[in-house]
Design a protein around this motif. Sequence first.
Motif, short mmCIF file in Angstrom:
data_model
loop_
_atom_site.label_atom_id
_atom_site.label_comp_id
_atom_site.label_asym_id
_atom_site.label_seq_id
_atom_site.Cartn_x
_atom_site.Cartn_y
_atom_site.Cartn_z
N LEU A 103 -5.94 -0.83 5.43
CA LEU A 103 -5.25 -0.60 4.16
C LEU A 103 -4.36 -1.79 3.81
O LEU A 103 -3.55 -2.24 4.63
CB LEU A 103 -4.40 0.66 4.23
CG LEU A 103 -5.14 2.00 4.19
CD1 LEU A 103 -4.17 3.15 4.38
CD2 LEU A 103 -5.93 2.15 2.89
N PRO B 16 -6.59 3.20 9.38
CA PRO B 16 -5.64 2.94 8.29
C PRO B 16 -4.70 1.76 8.53
O PRO B 16 -4.42 0.99 7.61
CB PRO B 16 -4.85 4.25 8.20
CG PRO B 16 -5.76 5.28 8.77
CD PRO B 16 -6.51 4.58 9.86
N THR C 120 0.86 -1.17 0.00
CA THR C 120 0.00 0.00 0.00
C THR C 120 0.91 1.24 0.00
O THR C 120 1.91 1.27 0.72
CB THR C 120 -0.96 0.00 1.21
OG1 THR C 120 -1.82 1.13 1.13
CG2 THR C 120 -0.21 0.04 2.52
#
Length: 313
Positions: free
Chosen positions: A138, A134, A92
């Motif tokens: 993610l 996050p 990511t």
Amino acid sequence: MNAPAPLEIIAMAFSLTTLRVDGSPTPALCVDDRYWALADIAPEVLQPEPSRGLMNVFGHWEHSEPLLVAAAERLASAPPLPAPHSLEDVLTPLQYPRKLVLTGANYYDHMRGDAGHSDWDKESKAPLFFLKPPTTTLVGPGRTVRYPEQTAKLDYEIELALVIGRKARHLTLADAMDHVAGYTVAVDLSARDWQRDPRHLVKFDLFGGKVFDDSCPLGPGIVPARYVDHDDLRLRFWLNGELKQDAHTRDMIWSIPEQLVAITEHLTLEPGDIVSTGTPAGVGLATGQWMCPGDLMEAEITGLGRLTVEITK
């Protein structure tokens, strides 16, 4: 790209990504599927905290962007990194932003078709926002999404995501886009049986339905805003090779500036924060076709690349 621009500007367009090199996350610049480590071609943009990777780059975007543009112009004489061995070597891009804000119900065809609101109109409504954590939601490309065992109705949503490049609070329509550093591809995964759980006090649960682990694939890279016509991008999503979603960002209900104004009325967006801008029609919610382990998701947006993700057990 759909946006009109001088040919020399288009020719040097690049994206920023994070690769796994010798086992370590390595921020890199990508042009035409070739990668260069930022530490080799623009080490200044990783200062003063190189360990923060691209978070440091977007944390000082006004300083970083011209250095990266200049570096992209010099790449002909710089040896690139070896190509990633597998999708899992493309991580990511951001490791990790402070906030991941998502917009729901933001395409007319999704609301009037998938959600069944045939008389839906914008004037009497307010935009819907929610957060995902996050560090646990993610994920990058590859076999990275673990099937959430608590759901039997796992659904997909392709979305255009943007990265904030300047601290933003109480934005206006006139200045909102000045705070956008770049764009990438996101997939907002949903557990529909939890999202619409009749046991919930208001029959709608954005916690159980949205924040589970691995629920936001993102990538493969971040393209600077200067190269992107955000108002006219084509979004396409395939499930196991079958096209499920095909739409354009011009069909959003609330534009990107309108979303940023509404978000920053309530909270401060910081450099590196991600805002994902909603999905068009074609999701499993409308067809009753849910995903399962082994399914392959491919999400593509004009000029931003293709994000390929597989669901595992």
